[in-house]
Design a protein around this motif. Structure first.
Motif, PDB file in Angstrom:
ATOM      1  N   THR A 193       0.833  -1.201   0.000  1.00  0.00           N
ATOM      2  CA  THR A 193       0.000   0.000   0.000  1.00  0.00           C
ATOM      3  C   THR A 193       0.868   1.251   0.000  1.00  0.00           C
ATOM      4  O   THR A 193       1.777   1.377   0.818  1.00  0.00           O
ATOM      5  CB  THR A 193      -0.929   0.041   1.229  1.00  0.00           C
ATOM      6  N   ASP A 194       0.612   2.137  -0.947  1.00  0.00           N
ATOM      7  CA  ASP A 194       1.296   3.435  -1.023  1.00  0.00           C
ATOM      8  C   ASP A 194       2.803   3.270  -1.229  1.00  0.00           C
ATOM      9  O   ASP A 194       3.593   4.050  -0.718  1.00  0.00           O
ATOM     10  CB  ASP A 194       1.017   4.247   0.254  1.00  0.00           C
ATOM     11  N   ILE A 195       3.206   2.288  -2.018  1.00  0.00           N
ATOM     12  CA  ILE A 195       4.615   2.071  -2.318  1.00  0.00           C
ATOM     13  C   ILE A 195       4.793   2.179  -3.830  1.00  0.00           C
ATOM     14  O   ILE A 195       4.226   1.384  -4.584  1.00  0.00           O
ATOM     15  CB  ILE A 195       5.128   0.705  -1.823  1.00  0.00           C
ATOM     16  N   ALA A 196       5.593   3.147  -4.282  1.00  0.00           N
ATOM     17  CA  ALA A 196       5.750   3.387  -5.717  1.00  0.00           C
ATOM     18  C   ALA A 196       6.740   2.437  -6.378  1.00  0.00           C
ATOM     19  O   ALA A 196       6.642   2.164  -7.575  1.00  0.00           O
ATOM     20  CB  ALA A 196       6.184   4.833  -5.952  1.00  0.00           C
TER      21      ALA A 196
ATOM     22  N   HIS B 203      -0.795   5.506  -5.515  1.00  0.00           N
ATOM     23  CA  HIS B 203      -1.327   6.735  -6.128  1.00  0.00           C
ATOM     24  C   HIS B 203      -0.224   7.633  -6.677  1.00  0.00           C
ATOM     25  O   HIS B 203      -0.504   8.789  -7.033  1.00  0.00           O
ATOM     26  CB  HIS B 203      -2.197   7.506  -5.128  1.00  0.00           C
ATOM     27  N   HIS B 204       1.000   7.141  -6.766  1.00  0.00           N
ATOM     28  CA  HIS B 204       2.096   7.969  -7.257  1.00  0.00           C
ATOM     29  C   HIS B 204       2.198   7.919  -8.789  1.00  0.00           C
ATOM     30  O   HIS B 204       2.120   6.830  -9.364  1.00  0.00           O
ATOM     31  CB  HIS B 204       3.431   7.513  -6.660  1.00  0.00           C
TER      32      HIS B 204
ATOM     33  N   GLY C 234      11.314   9.504  -7.209  1.00  0.00           N
ATOM     34  CA  GLY C 234      10.011   9.761  -7.800  1.00  0.00           C
ATOM     35  C   GLY C 234       9.045  10.284  -6.773  1.00  0.00           C
ATOM     36  O   GLY C 234       9.428  10.625  -5.652  1.00  0.00           O
ATOM     37  N   GLY C 235       7.773  10.330  -7.154  1.00  0.00           N
ATOM     38  CA  GLY C 235       6.749  10.847  -6.254  1.00  0.00           C
ATOM     39  C   GLY C 235       5.679  11.588  -7.016  1.00  0.00           C
ATOM     40  O   GLY C 235       5.241  11.152  -8.082  1.00  0.00           O
ATOM     41  N   HIS C 236       5.307  12.747  -6.508  1.00  0.00           N
ATOM     42  CA  HIS C 236       4.260  13.571  -7.114  1.00  0.00           C
ATOM     43  C   HIS C 236       4.874  14.849  -7.687  1.00  0.00           C
ATOM     44  O   HIS C 236       6.026  15.179  -7.424  1.00  0.00           O
ATOM     45  CB  HIS C 236       3.212  13.946  -6.072  1.00  0.00           C
TER      46      HIS C 236
ATOM     47  N   ARG D 169      -4.023   5.277  -8.768  1.00  0.00           N
ATOM     48  CA  ARG D 169      -4.859   6.445  -9.055  1.00  0.00           C
ATOM     49  C   ARG D 169      -4.004   7.693  -8.834  1.00  0.00           C
ATOM     50  O   ARG D 169      -4.014   8.289  -7.746  1.00  0.00           O
ATOM     51  CB  ARG D 169      -6.095   6.462  -8.162  1.00  0.00           C
ATOM     52  N   PRO D 170      -3.270   8.124  -9.858  1.00  0.00           N
ATOM     53  CA  PRO D 170      -2.340   9.251  -9.682  1.00  0.00           C
ATOM     54  C   PRO D 170      -3.012  10.557  -9.304  1.00  0.00           C
ATOM     55  O   PRO D 170      -2.378  11.428  -8.699  1.00  0.00           O
ATOM     56  CB  PRO D 170      -1.668   9.354 -11.061  1.00  0.00           C
ATOM     57  N   GLU D 171      -4.278  10.709  -9.640  1.00  0.00           N
ATOM     58  CA  GLU D 171      -4.967  11.967  -9.332  1.00  0.00           C
ATOM     59  C   GLU D 171      -5.426  12.040  -7.885  1.00  0.00           C
ATOM     60  O   GLU D 171      -5.873  13.105  -7.428  1.00  0.00           O
ATOM     61  CB  GLU D 171      -6.171  12.157 -10.256  1.00  0.00           C
ATOM     62  N   ALA D 172      -5.316  10.952  -7.137  1.00  0.00           N
ATOM     63  CA  ALA D 172      -5.761  10.941  -5.748  1.00  0.00           C
ATOM     64  C   ALA D 172      -4.775  11.679  -4.860  1.00  0.00           C
ATOM     65  O   ALA D 172      -3.556  11.516  -4.988  1.00  0.00           O
ATOM     66  CB  ALA D 172      -5.921   9.503  -5.252  1.00  0.00           C
TER      67      ALA D 172
END
Length: 318
Positions: free
Chosen positions: A80-83, A105-106, A284-286, A119-122
């Motif tokens: 969960t939440d790991i890019a 979500h990244h 990486g990231g947002h 879901r990158p937009e989240a």
């Protein structure tokens, strides 16, 4: 790539689940993992979180009730939440090649799972977990509280630019379940240890400014941590400090993890893409919040990240 309904269908078929969180776990990865674990248990599944050695005082209470006992052997592994697998803690690395489902979500997500949903937009991965759990059945307070932690921490208590109307809609639905969101807000956003405040003061005193004072570099060397006798809990969320400086639209927090190993955390405005800059250095990231790790002496590491920022920012003048 799975849809929400396909992910829910997949989760209904699995059992003996182990859920992974990333290194230096924040509220989003912890909240997502805890909520998902609670949701799976509500379905009668056996589910646990892989112990994470870097939990802080703030995140540990939401994680510990679901921690896997020693010797637990999973049939299914979920992240969960790991890019990227590069963000797996040491004890998670044996599972790098056998993640059955990766939820993230990244924009820089690397699709390392056998099945993936992103879901990158989240604003937070917690938004996606909320939809998945809602497709499985009613959201309970046990799921809602860690989900609120996930949403609130990844949005700075709903003030970061990634916050959307959907974020507020999900948060409102969670708050309506009579969870103790007031304590979450107090602990995560209105309380700092004295040592954290000392760290922040030292960071501001040592801050360096570039590009007409629009780029700030705030160092956190090991020597500073040792001098203040600070730990991981005291260093939580230091990366948000630089972005509060008037005129700064690219704040670079340089945290020394080991001698000459620097964790770069970028917080940026629209002018600078944090993701693109960090990707040049293997991270990486947002767009507005990203990170990478550089192994080099301080001055060289600083030069590398500044060069990366200049490379992706046409009007940057260092």
């Amino acid at each position: 790539m799975l849809t929400v309904s396909q992910t829910a269908e997949f989760l209904q078929t699995v059992d003996h689940v182990l859920i992974l969180t990333h290194v230096r776990p924040d509220g989003d990865t912890v909240g997502c993992a805890a909520a998902l674990c609670a949701g799976l248990r509500a379905l009668g599944k056996t589910a646990y979180l892989l112990p994470n050695p870097e939990l802080t005082r703030n995140t540990a209470p939401y994680f510990r009730p679901y921690e896997a006992p020693e010797g637990f052997v999973p049939e299914t592994v979920i992240s969960t939440d790991i890019a990227t697998v590069g963000l797996f803690p040491e004890n998670a690395k044996p599972y790098a090649g056998r993640v059955d489902l990766a939820i993230d979500h990244h924009p820089s997500f690397e699709h390392f799972g056998r099945a993936n949903i992103v879901r990158p937009e989240a604003a937070a991965c917690g938004e996606l977990i909320y939809d998945i759990l809602a497709a499985l059945g009613p959201i309970t307070p046990e799921m809602a509280l860690p989900l609120y932690v996930a949403l609130s921490t990844d949005t700075g208590c709903f003030v970061y630019t990634n916050t959307t109307p959907r974020t507020h809609q999900v948060a409102a639905a969670l708050m309506a379940l009579d969870i103790d969101y007031r304590t979450v807000n107090k602990v995560f956003f209105r309380t700092k240890s004295r040592k954290q405040m000392q760290l922040e003061g030292a960071m501001l005193s040592a801050a360096e400014f570039y590009d007409q004072d629009r780029v700030a570099v705030l160092p956190v060397p090991l020597s500073l941590m040792a001098r203040i006798q600070a730990d991981e809990s005291d260093a939580e969320d230091l990366s948000s400090l630089g972005g509060q400086i008037e005129g700064v639209d690219c704040a670079i927090t340089m945290r020394e993890l080991r001698p000459d190993v620097w964790k770069m955390s970028l917080r940026t405005g629209d002018r600078v893409s944090a993701t693109l800059a960090c990707q040049l250095l293997g991270g990486g990231g947002h767009a507005a919040a990203a990170g990478c790790t550089v192994e080099a002496p301080f001055e060289e590491a600083k030069r590398r990240i500044l060069d990366a920022v200049a490379q992706v920012t046409p009007d940057c003048r260092l």
